[in-house]
Design a protein around this motif. Structure first.
Motif, mmCIF file in Angstrom:
data_model
loop_
_atom_site.group_PDB
_atom_site.id
_atom_site.type_symbol
_atom_site.label_atom_id
_atom_site.label_comp_id
_atom_site.label_asym_id
_atom_site.label_seq_id
_atom_site.Cartn_x
_atom_site.Cartn_y
_atom_site.Cartn_z
ATOM 1 N N ASP A 72 0.832 -1.198 0.000
ATOM 2 C CA ASP A 72 0.000 0.000 0.000
ATOM 3 C C ASP A 72 0.863 1.242 0.000
ATOM 4 O O ASP A 72 2.051 1.203 0.354
ATOM 5 C CB ASP A 72 -0.933 0.010 1.219
ATOM 6 N N CYS A 73 0.259 2.357 -0.380
ATOM 7 C CA CYS A 73 0.879 3.675 -0.337
ATOM 8 C C CYS A 73 -0.091 4.628 0.347
ATOM 9 O O CYS A 73 -1.302 4.479 0.230
ATOM 10 C CB CYS A 73 1.202 4.193 -1.739
ATOM 11 N N ALA A 74 0.444 5.630 1.039
ATOM 12 C CA ALA A 74 -0.410 6.589 1.745
ATOM 13 C C ALA A 74 0.305 7.924 1.841
ATOM 14 O O ALA A 74 1.519 8.018 1.666
ATOM 15 C CB ALA A 74 -0.757 6.076 3.143
ATOM 16 N N SER A 75 -0.474 8.970 2.124
ATOM 17 C CA SER A 75 0.096 10.297 2.334
ATOM 18 C C SER A 75 -0.849 11.114 3.193
ATOM 19 O O SER A 75 -2.025 10.763 3.371
ATOM 20 C CB SER A 75 0.327 11.012 0.991
ATOM 21 N N GLU A 76 -0.346 12.222 3.712
ATOM 22 C CA GLU A 76 -1.183 13.115 4.513
ATOM 23 C C GLU A 76 -2.341 13.653 3.688
ATOM 24 O O GLU A 76 -3.489 13.667 4.125
ATOM 25 C CB GLU A 76 -0.338 14.272 5.051
ATOM 26 N N VAL A 77 -2.057 14.113 2.471
ATOM 27 C CA VAL A 77 -3.106 14.725 1.659
ATOM 28 C C VAL A 77 -4.121 13.687 1.184
ATOM 29 O O VAL A 77 -5.310 13.976 1.062
ATOM 30 C CB VAL A 77 -2.493 15.504 0.466
ATOM 31 N N CYS A 103 3.933 17.046 3.038
ATOM 32 C CA CYS A 103 4.613 16.422 1.904
ATOM 33 C C CYS A 103 5.254 15.086 2.262
ATOM 34 O O CYS A 103 6.284 14.698 1.699
ATOM 35 C CB CYS A 103 5.657 17.376 1.325
ATOM 36 N N VAL A 104 4.656 14.378 3.199
ATOM 37 C CA VAL A 104 5.114 13.049 3.576
ATOM 38 C C VAL A 104 4.284 11.994 2.861
ATOM 39 O O VAL A 104 3.057 12.081 2.826
ATOM 40 C CB VAL A 104 5.031 12.847 5.104
ATOM 41 N N ALA A 105 4.957 11.013 2.283
ATOM 42 C CA ALA A 105 4.301 9.836 1.709
ATOM 43 C C ALA A 105 4.877 8.607 2.396
ATOM 44 O O ALA A 105 6.029 8.622 2.859
ATOM 45 C CB ALA A 105 4.517 9.766 0.205
ATOM 46 N N VAL A 106 4.086 7.554 2.470
ATOM 47 C CA VAL A 106 4.510 6.326 3.146
ATOM 48 C C VAL A 106 4.196 5.143 2.239
ATOM 49 O O VAL A 106 3.131 5.089 1.613
ATOM 50 C CB VAL A 106 3.793 6.149 4.504
ATOM 51 N N THR A 107 5.122 4.197 2.166
ATOM 52 C CA THR A 107 4.906 2.969 1.396
ATOM 53 C C THR A 107 5.220 1.766 2.279
ATOM 54 O O THR A 107 6.005 1.863 3.226
ATOM 55 C CB THR A 107 5.794 2.929 0.140
ATOM 56 N N ALA A 108 4.606 0.633 1.963
ATOM 57 C CA ALA A 108 4.853 -0.596 2.722
ATOM 58 C C ALA A 108 4.799 -1.782 1.783
ATOM 59 O O ALA A 108 4.153 -1.731 0.730
ATOM 60 C CB ALA A 108 3.820 -0.753 3.838
ATOM 61 N N ASN A 109 5.463 -2.872 2.169
ATOM 62 C CA ASN A 109 5.450 -4.052 1.306
ATOM 63 C C ASN A 109 5.032 -5.310 2.075
ATOM 64 O O ASN A 109 4.759 -5.270 3.271
ATOM 65 C CB ASN A 109 6.819 -4.245 0.616
ATOM 66 N N ASP A 110 4.987 -6.413 1.344
ATOM 67 C CA ASP A 110 4.502 -7.662 1.913
ATOM 68 C C ASP A 110 5.470 -8.279 2.915
ATOM 69 O O ASP A 110 5.109 -9.251 3.593
ATOM 70 C CB ASP A 110 4.230 -8.675 0.793
ATOM 71 N N ILE A 112 10.688 1.404 9.034
ATOM 72 C CA ILE A 112 10.324 0.576 10.181
ATOM 73 C C ILE A 112 10.081 -0.837 9.678
ATOM 74 O O ILE A 112 9.433 -1.033 8.647
ATOM 75 C CB ILE A 112 9.045 1.100 10.871
ATOM 76 N N GLN A 113 10.604 -1.819 10.387
ATOM 77 C CA GLN A 113 10.368 -3.207 10.017
ATOM 78 C C GLN A 113 9.353 -3.820 10.966
ATOM 79 O O GLN A 113 9.579 -3.912 12.162
ATOM 80 C CB GLN A 113 11.678 -4.008 10.071
ATOM 81 N N ARG A 114 8.202 -4.211 10.420
ATOM 82 C CA ARG A 114 7.174 -4.881 11.199
ATOM 83 C C ARG A 114 7.317 -6.391 11.038
ATOM 84 O O ARG A 114 7.933 -6.871 10.088
ATOM 85 C CB ARG A 114 5.784 -4.420 10.759
ATOM 86 N N PRO A 115 6.754 -7.176 11.958
ATOM 87 C CA PRO A 115 6.989 -8.634 11.929
ATOM 88 C C PRO A 115 6.276 -9.382 10.819
ATOM 89 O O PRO A 115 6.644 -10.520 10.509
ATOM 90 C CB PRO A 115 6.476 -9.084 13.307
ATOM 91 N N GLY A 116 5.236 -8.783 10.204
ATOM 92 C CA GLY A 116 4.492 -9.503 9.175
ATOM 93 C C GLY A 116 4.059 -8.598 8.046
ATOM 94 O O GLY A 116 4.328 -7.390 8.052
ATOM 95 N N PRO A 117 3.374 -9.154 7.045
ATOM 96 C CA PRO A 117 2.932 -8.364 5.885
ATOM 97 C C PRO A 117 2.010 -7.215 6.277
ATOM 98 O O PRO A 117 1.222 -7.321 7.216
ATOM 99 C CB PRO A 117 2.189 -9.390 5.025
ATOM 100 N N ILE A 118 2.110 -6.122 5.533
ATOM 101 C CA ILE A 118 1.252 -4.959 5.738
ATOM 102 C C ILE A 118 0.068 -5.051 4.775
ATOM 103 O O ILE A 118 0.229 -5.444 3.616
ATOM 104 C CB ILE A 118 2.027 -3.644 5.495
ATOM 105 N N VAL A 119 -1.103 -4.666 5.237
ATOM 106 C CA VAL A 119 -2.298 -4.665 4.399
ATOM 107 C C VAL A 119 -2.673 -3.257 3.961
ATOM 108 O O VAL A 119 -2.973 -3.019 2.801
ATOM 109 C CB VAL A 119 -3.488 -5.314 5.143
ATOM 110 N N SER A 120 -2.632 -2.304 4.900
ATOM 111 C CA SER A 120 -3.106 -0.960 4.599
ATOM 112 C C SER A 120 -2.318 0.079 5.379
ATOM 113 O O SER A 120 -1.818 -0.193 6.477
ATOM 114 C CB SER A 120 -4.601 -0.853 4.942
ATOM 115 N N LEU A 121 -2.218 1.283 4.788
ATOM 116 C CA LEU A 121 -1.508 2.405 5.407
ATOM 117 C C LEU A 121 -2.381 3.645 5.372
ATOM 118 O O LEU A 121 -3.236 3.806 4.504
ATOM 119 C CB LEU A 121 -0.217 2.728 4.645
ATOM 120 N N ALA A 122 -2.114 4.568 6.309
ATOM 121 C CA ALA A 122 -2.702 5.905 6.273
ATOM 122 C C ALA A 122 -1.765 6.825 7.035
ATOM 123 O O ALA A 122 -0.933 6.372 7.833
ATOM 124 C CB ALA A 122 -4.099 5.923 6.891
ATOM 125 N N ALA A 123 -1.871 8.134 6.796
ATOM 126 C CA ALA A 123 -1.020 9.109 7.478
ATOM 127 C C ALA A 123 -1.864 10.304 7.882
ATOM 128 O O ALA A 123 -2.655 10.820 7.077
ATOM 129 C CB ALA A 123 0.127 9.559 6.563
#
Length: 385
Positions: free
Chosen positions: A197-202, A221-228, A249-260
């Protein structure tokens, strides 16, 4: 159009026993985040198509109509549809295994198309003869888009970001009239891991900051991305062609969704954990086990600091976003209790769709306060108001 669903908790915002349901033409595909809200229309993916649900008809429980996106020809399996707003303009972005389609806010006119075959997107990861690529861990993936959001850069430009199965993020600049893909993609990591997923403030505010917003340029002007693989990366969007990594940041498992929102990154993880990271301290400051089963979708309210989550076991939840507490010198019990309450997500609503394998959730309607949910192999969309 009022029905009864099982109640898990009381709520100050919604009544779990009062909702409307609208009949849809086809059931949603079994995809994560498979529901999106435009200005007046919801949309979701079914096989090679996107179907639309006029919000007004949903809220009165009326039958819906089909969104005429990819209704003819080809086996262009769709992987996500996402509504994005860029200033005064709104679009539906439809990702398939062949490319990325941009449609107008009604879904009738295609205004831009990017074919994956037009450019070698496998520069860092050589493609096999059939176009597939061996990704990190030994799996095989075909090129497809997944994870879409709008963004804005420090130079005043607007973009649409689209994640890919190869681990890169495509950037499409919007000049107010048309889209242009940038020459270089944004690479999350050296290994080929599909973007989740990808996310941003706007994007969390559906295209525009409110007039009373106190967000600084650094936050806007911050954007965030995450992977499986659980990697979350925050970016400072300098321009459409320049994304500078702020932290990861490294999380222990796959990411499904992001928001900022307001310097906080909301991370919905497949294992049911909902975590919150700060772009200031660059750490996860809070996490909660929001669902017992696979968390399949999440949505952030455009105007309120609340987030909705759904899971494959039919559970639905709405949470108040927590605040990061940086420092306190007051040891009084009442102050400590107040700080503890603000630093944890507050459960605002919980319900369950019996036997529903939920695939999407979105805020819509007047004030974006209606909560819409859809499920795989179901020909209804449910909305609490």
């Amino acid at each position: 159009h009022t029905r009864t669903m099982s109640r898990d908790a009381s709520s100050p915002m919604y009544d779990a026993e009062r909702y409307t349901r609208a009949t849809v033409g086809e059931s949603p595909s079994l995809l994560a985040n498979n529901l999106t809200a435009g200005p007046s229309t919801l949309a979701y993916v079914h096989d090679t198509q996107a179907l639309m649900v006029p919000v007004e008809r949903l809220l009165v429980g009326a039958r819906t109509e089909k969104l005429p996106i990819l209704t003819k020809g080809g086996n262009r399996v769709a992987t996500q549809v996402k509504a994005v707003t860029l200033g005064a303009s709104s679009f539906f972005v439809l990702c398939t295994v062949e490319g990325v389609h941009f449609f107008d806010e009604h879904g009738y006119e295609r205004v831009h198309y990017h074919d994956f075959a037009e450019k070698n997107h496998h520069a860092n990861h050589p493609a096999r003869p059939d176009g597939s690529v061996v990704v990190d861990g030994g799996g095989v993936a075909r090129m497809c888009g997944r994870g879409v959001c709008s963004s804005c850069s420090r130079d005043g430009r607007a973009q649409v970001l689209v994640g890919t199965a190869m681990g890169d993020v495509l950037v499409f600049e919007f000049d107010g009239e048309s889209f242009r893909k940038t020459d270089d993609d944004v690479s999350m990591a050296s290994s080929a891991v599909p973007v989740a997923d990808c996310a941003s403030e706007v994007d969390s505010r559906r295209g525009a900051f409110p007039p009373d917003s106190t967000a600084s340029v650094d936050e806007q002007c911050v954007a965030v991305t995450a992977n499986d693989a659980g990697l979350v990366v925050a970016w400072d969007v300098i321009s459409s062609a320049s994304f500078q990594k702020i932290f990861s940041i490294q999380r222990p498992g796959p990411i499904v969704s992001l928001a900022a929102r307001n310097g906080v990154v909301v991370i919905a993880e497949s294992g049911g954990v909902l975590s919150f990271a700060s772009t200031t301290t660059k750490r996860v400051f809070c996490e909660t086990q929001s669902h017992a089963r696979f968390l399949s979708a999440a949505a952030l309210h455009p105007r309120r600091d609340i987030v909705a989550t759904v899971a494959e076991d039919g559970t639905i939840a709405v949470w108040g976003m927590p605040s990061e507490i940086l420092d306190t010198n007051d040891d009084e019990k009442n102050e400590i209790a107040e700080i503890a309450e603000r630093s944890l997500p507050k459960s605002l609503f919980a319900a369950r769709w019996p036997d529903g394998m939920l695939t999407g959730v979105a805020f819509c309607g007047d004030g974006d306060d209606a909560l819409a949910v859809c499920a795989y192999d179901e020909t209804e969309i449910v909305a609490w108001q």
